[in-house]
Design a protein around this motif. Structure first.
Motif, PDB file in Angstrom:
ATOM      1  N   THR A 212      49.146  61.555 -47.211  1.00  0.00           N
ATOM      2  CA  THR A 212      48.916  61.527 -45.761  1.00  0.00           C
ATOM      3  C   THR A 212      50.039  60.180 -45.143  1.00  0.00           C
ATOM      4  OG1 THR A 212      46.882  59.967 -45.836  1.00  0.00           O
ATOM      5  CG2 THR A 212      46.652  62.398 -45.495  1.00  0.00           C
ATOM      6  N   ASP A 213      50.277  59.115 -45.968  1.00  0.00           N
ATOM      7  CA  ASP A 213      51.027  57.949 -45.659  1.00  0.00           C
ATOM      8  C   ASP A 213      52.407  58.317 -45.411  1.00  0.00           C
ATOM      9  OD1 ASP A 213      52.076  55.807 -44.975  1.00  0.00           O
ATOM     10  OD2 ASP A 213      51.869  54.937 -47.209  1.00  0.00           O
ATOM     11  N   ILE A 214      52.933  58.419 -44.327  1.00  0.00           N
ATOM     12  CA  ILE A 214      54.382  58.856 -44.073  1.00  0.00           C
ATOM     13  C   ILE A 214      54.742  57.878 -43.149  1.00  0.00           C
ATOM     14  CG2 ILE A 214      54.133  61.349 -44.596  1.00  0.00           C
ATOM     15  CD1 ILE A 214      53.960  61.839 -41.357  1.00  0.00           C
ATOM     16  N   GLU A 215      54.552  56.568 -42.906  1.00  0.00           N
ATOM     17  CA  GLU A 215      54.854  55.532 -42.105  1.00  0.00           C
ATOM     18  C   GLU A 215      56.318  54.965 -42.503  1.00  0.00           C
ATOM     19  OE1 GLU A 215      53.433  50.982 -41.017  1.00  0.00           O
ATOM     20  OE2 GLU A 215      52.387  52.047 -42.699  1.00  0.00           O
ATOM     21  N   THR A 288      63.257  51.710 -52.563  1.00  0.00           N
ATOM     22  CA  THR A 288      62.335  52.923 -52.857  1.00  0.00           C
ATOM     23  C   THR A 288      60.900  52.763 -51.850  1.00  0.00           C
ATOM     24  OG1 THR A 288      61.254  51.313 -54.165  1.00  0.00           O
ATOM     25  CG2 THR A 288      62.715  52.777 -55.394  1.00  0.00           C
ATOM     26  N   LEU A 289      60.232  54.067 -52.149  1.00  0.00           N
ATOM     27  CA  LEU A 289      59.403  54.222 -51.199  1.00  0.00           C
ATOM     28  C   LEU A 289      57.816  54.543 -52.169  1.00  0.00           C
ATOM     29  CD1 LEU A 289      60.411  56.806 -48.709  1.00  0.00           C
ATOM     30  CD2 LEU A 289      59.918  54.402 -48.145  1.00  0.00           C
ATOM     31  N   ASN A 290      56.624  54.391 -51.648  1.00  0.00           N
ATOM     32  CA  ASN A 290      55.618  54.925 -52.288  1.00  0.00           C
ATOM     33  C   ASN A 290      55.642  56.477 -52.707  1.00  0.00           C
ATOM     34  OD1 ASN A 290      54.439  56.132 -49.959  1.00  0.00           O
ATOM     35  ND2 ASN A 290      52.923  54.417 -49.781  1.00  0.00           N
ATOM     36  N   PHE A 291      55.027  56.912 -53.115  1.00  0.00           N
ATOM     37  CA  PHE A 291      54.934  58.466 -53.682  1.00  0.00           C
ATOM     38  C   PHE A 291      54.612  59.573 -52.394  1.00  0.00           C
ATOM     39  CE2 PHE A 291      53.342  62.472 -55.281  1.00  0.00           C
ATOM     40  CZ  PHE A 291      54.701  63.031 -55.871  1.00  0.00           C
ATOM     41  N   SER A 292      53.793  58.956 -51.632  1.00  0.00           N
ATOM     42  CA  SER A 292      53.313  59.878 -50.417  1.00  0.00           C
ATOM     43  C   SER A 292      54.762  59.792 -49.342  1.00  0.00           C
ATOM     44  CB  SER A 292      52.110  59.065 -49.773  1.00  0.00           C
ATOM     45  OG  SER A 292      51.920  59.874 -48.500  1.00  0.00           O
ATOM     46  N   SER A 294      57.740  59.330 -50.095  1.00  0.00           N
ATOM     47  CA  SER A 294      58.898  59.640 -50.888  1.00  0.00           C
ATOM     48  C   SER A 294      58.843  61.351 -51.049  1.00  0.00           C
ATOM     49  CB  SER A 294      58.968  58.899 -52.332  1.00  0.00           C
ATOM     50  OG  SER A 294      59.978  59.951 -53.115  1.00  0.00           O
ATOM     51  N   SER A 295      57.594  61.641 -51.381  1.00  0.00           N
ATOM     52  CA  SER A 295      57.311  63.166 -51.365  1.00  0.00           C
ATOM     53  C   SER A 295      57.639  63.964 -50.125  1.00  0.00           C
ATOM     54  CB  SER A 295      55.941  63.483 -52.117  1.00  0.00           C
ATOM     55  OG  SER A 295      55.142  62.997 -51.031  1.00  0.00           O
ATOM     56  N   TYR A 296      57.221  63.206 -48.896  1.00  0.00           N
ATOM     57  CA  TYR A 296      57.404  63.772 -47.521  1.00  0.00           C
ATOM     58  C   TYR A 296      59.094  63.833 -47.359  1.00  0.00           C
ATOM     59  CZ  TYR A 296      57.014  64.546 -42.540  1.00  0.00           C
ATOM     60  OH  TYR A 296      56.877  65.259 -41.576  1.00  0.00           O
ATOM     61  N   GLU A 297      59.638  62.774 -47.723  1.00  0.00           N
ATOM     62  CA  GLU A 297      61.218  62.923 -47.448  1.00  0.00           C
ATOM     63  C   GLU A 297      61.784  63.807 -48.210  1.00  0.00           C
ATOM     64  OE1 GLU A 297      62.609  58.551 -46.062  1.00  0.00           O
ATOM     65  OE2 GLU A 297      63.213  59.377 -47.927  1.00  0.00           O
ATOM     66  N   GLN A 298      61.442  64.430 -49.577  1.00  0.00           N
ATOM     67  CA  GLN A 298      62.158  65.062 -50.409  1.00  0.00           C
ATOM     68  C   GLN A 298      61.624  66.680 -49.955  1.00  0.00           C
ATOM     69  OE1 GLN A 298      62.425  63.817 -54.685  1.00  0.00           O
ATOM     70  NE2 GLN A 298      60.768  62.442 -53.981  1.00  0.00           N
ATOM     71  N   LYS A 299      60.327  66.538 -49.397  1.00  0.00           N
ATOM     72  CA  LYS A 299      59.711  68.042 -49.241  1.00  0.00           C
ATOM     73  C   LYS A 299      60.198  68.586 -47.587  1.00  0.00           C
ATOM     74  CE  LYS A 299      55.388  70.594 -49.102  1.00  0.00           C
ATOM     75  NZ  LYS A 299      53.941  70.523 -49.317  1.00  0.00           N
ATOM     76  N   HIS A 300      60.297  67.554 -46.829  1.00  0.00           N
ATOM     77  CA  HIS A 300      60.280  68.008 -45.305  1.00  0.00           C
ATOM     78  C   HIS A 300      61.853  67.541 -44.961  1.00  0.00           C
ATOM     79  CE1 HIS A 300      56.333  69.492 -45.018  1.00  0.00           C
ATOM     80  NE2 HIS A 300      55.704  68.158 -45.854  1.00  0.00           N
ATOM     81  N   ILE A 301      62.417  66.533 -45.161  1.00  0.00           N
ATOM     82  CA  ILE A 301      63.635  65.896 -44.730  1.00  0.00           C
ATOM     83  C   ILE A 301      64.690  66.419 -45.366  1.00  0.00           C
ATOM     84  CG2 ILE A 301      64.817  63.916 -44.280  1.00  0.00           C
ATOM     85  CD1 ILE A 301      62.303  64.221 -42.680  1.00  0.00           C
ATOM     86  N   ALA A 302      64.692  66.647 -46.868  1.00  0.00           N
ATOM     87  CA  ALA A 302      65.991  66.912 -47.585  1.00  0.00           C
ATOM     88  C   ALA A 302      66.267  68.350 -47.651  1.00  0.00           C
ATOM     89  CB  ALA A 302      65.712  66.383 -49.123  1.00  0.00           C
TER      90      ALA A 302
END
Length: 402
Positions: A212-215, A288-292, A294-302
């Motif tokens: 849930t952390d996407i700050e 780098t980012l934390n996994f929350s 980072s995963s958001y960027e790879q899932k929803h942005i990339a």
């Protein structure tokens, strides 16, 4: 059925091993919903690892102190110099081993010992312990470090002694597994083929993470975003990839106007890369980012995610991010040596290029970007290799051997 899993790393962020070990527990529960799954967690950090998210019956957690006493340091100086034996290693392995030896392992049908990092402390700590004869031991990387592709370690007397100790562990363990087919084959050869190494690839399950952390997510700025999140060590050909993309931006107007390459990098070369590509506004070299996040960027942005395999000559490990990226069903561009684990898994060769050939990387990258600009389609780059069904079949086969 009763399972015991001994783990070194269950962190929610910062290491790929934490991600895949947590996911292993989730997949084990998926495959055996009625089983008892107990965990012995031997960690060396003070992080909040959100253990309550793990679908297990119990977790016994112990913090291992890696700081040697004065006596250990003093003895270590002499044992290394005179006998090529690390007394510090013995101190560490005893610290791990005492917790493993205190368990009543007889009540479990199956015991998994998972390793982490490059020193494989849990495996070596089990040497000569009764639990090892019942254990399925998991190599996530080759051991010792001298045999790790991309390492610069010398083959010292210390390393040979470590190899000898691991040879005994392999002999005593009930079953040996690794996370890559090439690594399993190499380890069989390295340890004299006295025991077959089976392959259980890394896993990913979103169910054991709070995402849930996407700050700190970076907003999308172009139609197509390429993304690489990870380290740049062990001979990974990041300069070849960025040189290829830099050329495309300068020679292809469509790619310049419609794409960006966002890199979230760890390692010591970040500033050099920022300076080298400072003149290309399409390349963003970030921290780098934390996994929350980072995963958001790879899932929803990339739109295209990137994997860099180890090098320079071959890569016999399975990179930890592969199952996560596979779960997104997006195009993945992999830069690899000619001999590598992923080159055997990726059937459609448009998704992979040899990092020794700049022209091949540029041409394949251009074709993939052009296709993605025109049509953003789902892609199952690895087929069903990381599916629940494949995991269940593979784990069943391994358990039938133990």
């Amino acid at each position: 059925m009763n399972f015991l899993v001994i783990a070194q790393d269950l962190r929610v962020s910062g290491t790929s091993e934490g991600v895949v070990s947590r996911s292993f527990l989730a997949k084990l529960r998926m495959a055996y919903p009625d089983a008892v799954i107990d965990v012995l967690y031997l960690k060396n950090h003070n992080n909040d690892d959100q253990l309550e998210l793990l679908p297990v019956n119990s977790i016994q957690s112990h913090k291992i102190n890696l700081k040697p006493t004065f006596t250990v340091k003093w003895i270590n100086r002499f044992t290394r110099r005179l006998f090529n034996i690390s007394w510090y290693d013995k101190f560490i392995h005893k610290s791990y081993g005492k917790h493993m030896n205190a368990l009543n392992h007889e009540k479990y049908d199956h015991v998994f010992i998972r390793s982490s990092g490059l020193k494989h402390e849990t495996l070596l700590a089990a040497k000569d312990l009764p639990i090892l004869k019942k254990a399925i031991i998991n190599f996530h990387d080759p051991y010792p470090f001298f045999w790790y592709q991309g390492s610069l370690n010398e083959l010292t007397g210390d390393e040979l002694n470590r190899f000898h100790n691991m040879f005994k562990v392999v002999q005593q363990a009930k079953v040996c597994i690794s996370t890559a087919k090439m690594m399993s084959e190499d380890l069989e050869f390295l340890y004299g083929s006295r025991k077959r190494f089976y392959t259980l690839p890394h896993q990913f399950s979103e169910t054991v993470f709070d995402l849930t952390d996407i700050e700190h997510v970076r907003k999308k700025q172009k139609l197509v975003t390429l993304a690489y999140h990870g380290s740049i060590q062990f001979g990974r050909k990041i300069d070849v990839l960025l040189d290829a993309y830099d050329t495309l931006v300068r020679t292809n107007v469509q790619i310049k106007d419609n794409t960006e390459f966002v890199l979230r990098l760890g390692g010591g070369d970040v500033q050099r890369l920022r300076e080298k590509y400072a003149g290309n506004n399409n390349i963003a070299v970030l921290g780098t980012l934390n996994f929350s996040n980072s995963s958001y960027e790879q899932k929803h942005i990339a739109d295209i995610n990137v994997i860099l395999e180890n090098g320079p000559f071959y890569c016999n490990i399975l990179v930890g991010k592969a199952p996560f990226l596979a779960s997104l069903n997006k195009p993945i561009f992999c830069v690899s040596p000619q001999r590598s684990e992923l080159s055997n898994l990726i059937k459609n060769k448009k998704f992979i290029a040899c990092g020794d050939d700049l022209d091949a990387v540029r041409l394949k990258l251009e074709a993939l970007i052009t296709d993605t600009i025109q049509t953003k389609e789902n892609a199952k780059v690895f087929g069903d290799y990381f599916s629940d069904a494949y995991f269940k079949d593979t784990i069943n086969n391994i358990l039938n051997l133990s």
